[in-house]
Scaffold this motif. Structure first.
Motif, PDB file in Angstrom:
ATOM      1  N   GLU A 226       3.388   1.138  10.140  1.00 46.89           N
ATOM      2  CA  GLU A 226       3.653   2.231   9.190  1.00 46.89           C
ATOM      3  C   GLU A 226       5.110   2.686   9.299  1.00 46.89           C
ATOM      4  O   GLU A 226       5.776   2.941   8.287  1.00 46.89           O
TER       5      GLU A 226
ATOM      6  N   LEU B 127      -5.213   1.867  -6.087  1.00 53.95           N
ATOM      7  CA  LEU B 127      -4.228   2.910  -5.740  1.00 53.95           C
ATOM      8  C   LEU B 127      -3.159   3.107  -6.808  1.00 53.95           C
ATOM      9  O   LEU B 127      -2.468   4.125  -6.822  1.00 53.95           O
ATOM     10  N   GLY B 128      -2.972   2.102  -7.676  1.00 54.38           N
ATOM     11  CA  GLY B 128      -1.896   2.214  -8.670  1.00 54.38           C
ATOM     12  C   GLY B 128      -1.608   0.869  -9.296  1.00 54.38           C
ATOM     13  O   GLY B 128      -2.281  -0.128  -8.999  1.00 54.38           O
TER      14      GLY B 128
ATOM     15  N   ARG C 120       7.961   2.567   6.405  1.00 53.56           N
ATOM     16  CA  ARG C 120       8.738   3.763   6.084  1.00 53.56           C
ATOM     17  C   ARG C 120      10.240   3.450   6.169  1.00 53.56           C
ATOM     18  O   ARG C 120      11.033   3.917   5.351  1.00 53.56           O
TER      19      ARG C 120
ATOM     20  N   ARG D   3       0.832  -1.216   0.000  1.00 58.50           N
ATOM     21  CA  ARG D   3       0.000   0.000   0.000  1.00 58.50           C
ATOM     22  C   ARG D   3       0.864   1.263   0.000  1.00 58.50           C
ATOM     23  O   ARG D   3       0.631   2.191  -0.768  1.00 58.50           O
ATOM     24  N   MET D   4       1.886   1.287   0.864  1.00 57.34           N
ATOM     25  CA  MET D   4       2.732   2.483   0.961  1.00 57.34           C
ATOM     26  C   MET D   4       3.486   2.735  -0.357  1.00 57.34           C
ATOM     27  O   MET D   4       3.585   3.874  -0.815  1.00 57.34           O
TER      28      MET D   4
ATOM     29  N   LEU E 227      -6.318  -2.892  -3.346  1.00 57.35           N
ATOM     30  CA  LEU E 227      -5.131  -2.025  -3.448  1.00 57.35           C
ATOM     31  C   LEU E 227      -4.834  -1.634  -4.902  1.00 57.35           C
ATOM     32  O   LEU E 227      -4.169  -0.627  -5.149  1.00 57.35           O
TER      33      LEU E 227
ATOM     34  N   LEU F   2       2.584   1.899  -3.382  1.00 52.46           N
ATOM     35  CA  LEU F   2       1.625   2.401  -4.374  1.00 52.46           C
ATOM     36  C   LEU F   2       1.308   3.875  -4.119  1.00 52.46           C
ATOM     37  O   LEU F   2       1.252   4.687  -5.048  1.00 52.46           O
ATOM     38  N   GLU F   3       1.133   4.218  -2.840  1.00 51.23           N
ATOM     39  CA  GLU F   3       0.841   5.610  -2.477  1.00 51.23           C
ATOM     40  C   GLU F   3       1.999   6.537  -2.821  1.00 51.23           C
ATOM     41  O   GLU F   3       1.811   7.716  -3.083  1.00 51.23           O
ATOM     42  N   LYS F   4       3.222   5.973  -2.812  1.00 56.36           N
ATOM     43  CA  LYS F   4       4.418   6.772  -3.136  1.00 56.36           C
ATOM     44  C   LYS F   4       4.689   6.808  -4.646  1.00 56.36           C
ATOM     45  O   LYS F   4       5.716   7.310  -5.089  1.00 56.36           O
TER      46      LYS F   4
END
Length: 340
Positions: A242, A56-57, A246, A25-26, A53, A28-30
């Protein structure tokens, strides 16, 4: 985006797992294009979140098995980064060597061979575990464990600890991965996350989430695992999922400095402290005090240090118990661990 304007591509193994789902998820969000692997893409009970998901991308799902050499070739082909998150977790294995340790090492090397074949992977980020750091005899209090600390494989094997499989598998797969990376010129960074909590897209979390909610759920088997961690480690070391994701991304993208292993831990606590905070934060659930009989640690005897990661420039977002547990109850309700 990479310099040529093309989306950077990352492979995440084990996309139906708790940590891997949050990492997908992270990424894709980035703005990454993501390729992830599962053993059975048709198993919607385990993989439905991956379909969600995809909104998101660009996310492709591939079939791959740690036991099958070459099965990760397609998923890793063309990737800039590979995140090795999938690993066997069976802590109750009857034969740890055959069921857990050997498959963990073999599976890690299988994915690394696919990375060599791909020829495009700039860095591999291996997710190990603090279990590769903390399983060792400790005398006295005040120990600080860092990246130079390793679980004592000889001690675990000699004592025939029934839970030896997991920590031994993590130590041996780390060492095998390091040797392989050196021999094949792969840039490898290893993260050793501690007990990981917080909400993730995965619809199942058989890992630390039920254990860390056991004081509210009253689940005695899940609490026994939490108690075992405190007894064996000398503390309850925590990180929010999270922050771990990161840190994974930080380790991949840190062009120059990232190397070797990194402990990922934002807080060292105890069951007693956890009980006090949860009683205060969630009075309507009430802490199941019958679980707390017997002697209890008031302060951690051991601290796991993420000084190396922080010195590199990483900053944890979730630093207090209250903050770390922010989304845990809602996630626990969604998973059916806590009543709605």
């Amino acid at each position: 985006m990479s310099p040529g304007g093309k989306k950077r591509t990352a492979c995440v193994t084990g996309g139906n797992g708790y940590i891997a789902s949050a990492l997908v998820r992270m990424l894709l969000e980035k703005g990454y294009a993501v390729k992830t692997t599962v053993r059975n893409p048709d198993d919607m009970a385990k993989n439905s979140h991956l379909k969600d998901l995809q909104a998101l991308g660009p996310l492709e799902v591939f079939r791959a098995d740690l036991d099958e050499e070459g099965s990760f070739d397609e998923a890793v082909a063309g990737c800039d980064y590979a995140f090795l998150v999938a690993a066997p977790v069976n802590i109750h294995a009857k034969n740890p060597e055959k069921e857990l340790i050997e498959p963990a090492v073999r599976g890690t090397l299988n994915v690394l061979r696919s990375c060599v074949k791909a020829g495009t992977v700039k860095r591999v980020v291996l997710t190990s575990s603090a279990a590769a750091v903390t399983s060792r005899p400790l005398q006295g209090d005040g120990h600080v464990l860092d990246e130079d600390s390793w679980s004592d494989v000889e001690h675990l094997t000699a004592t025939k600890s029934p839970y030896r499989g997991y920590p031994v598998s993590k130590v041996l797969l780390e060492r095998a991965a390091c040797r392989f990376a050196e021999e094949h010129g792969i840039s490898l960074v290893t993260l050793c996350p501690v007990v990981t909590v917080g909400a993730a897209p995965a619809p199942n979390a058989h890992t630390s989430v039920p254990n860390c909610l056991s004081l509210l759920s009253g689940d005695e088997a899940a609490f026994a695992v939490l108690h075992g961690i405190e007894r064996g480690t000398g503390c309850i070391p925590l990180v929010h999922v999270e922050d771990l994701c990161r840190a994974e991304l930080f380790a991949a993208e840190e062009d120059a400095g990232a190397a070797g292993r990194y402990i990922c831990c934002s807080l060292n606590t105890t069951i007693a402290e956890l009980a006090r905070v949860l009683a205060d934060k969630y009075p309507h659930y009430g802490v199941k005090t019958h679980l707390l009989s017997g002697e209890r640690l008031e302060k951690p005897r051991v601290c796991l240090s993420s000084a190396k990661l922080v010195k590199q420039g990483f900053e944890f977002k979730y630093k207090t118990l209250e903050h770390i547990y922010d989304d845990m109850v809602e996630y626990g309700k969604a998973l059916g661990i806590l009543p709605s």
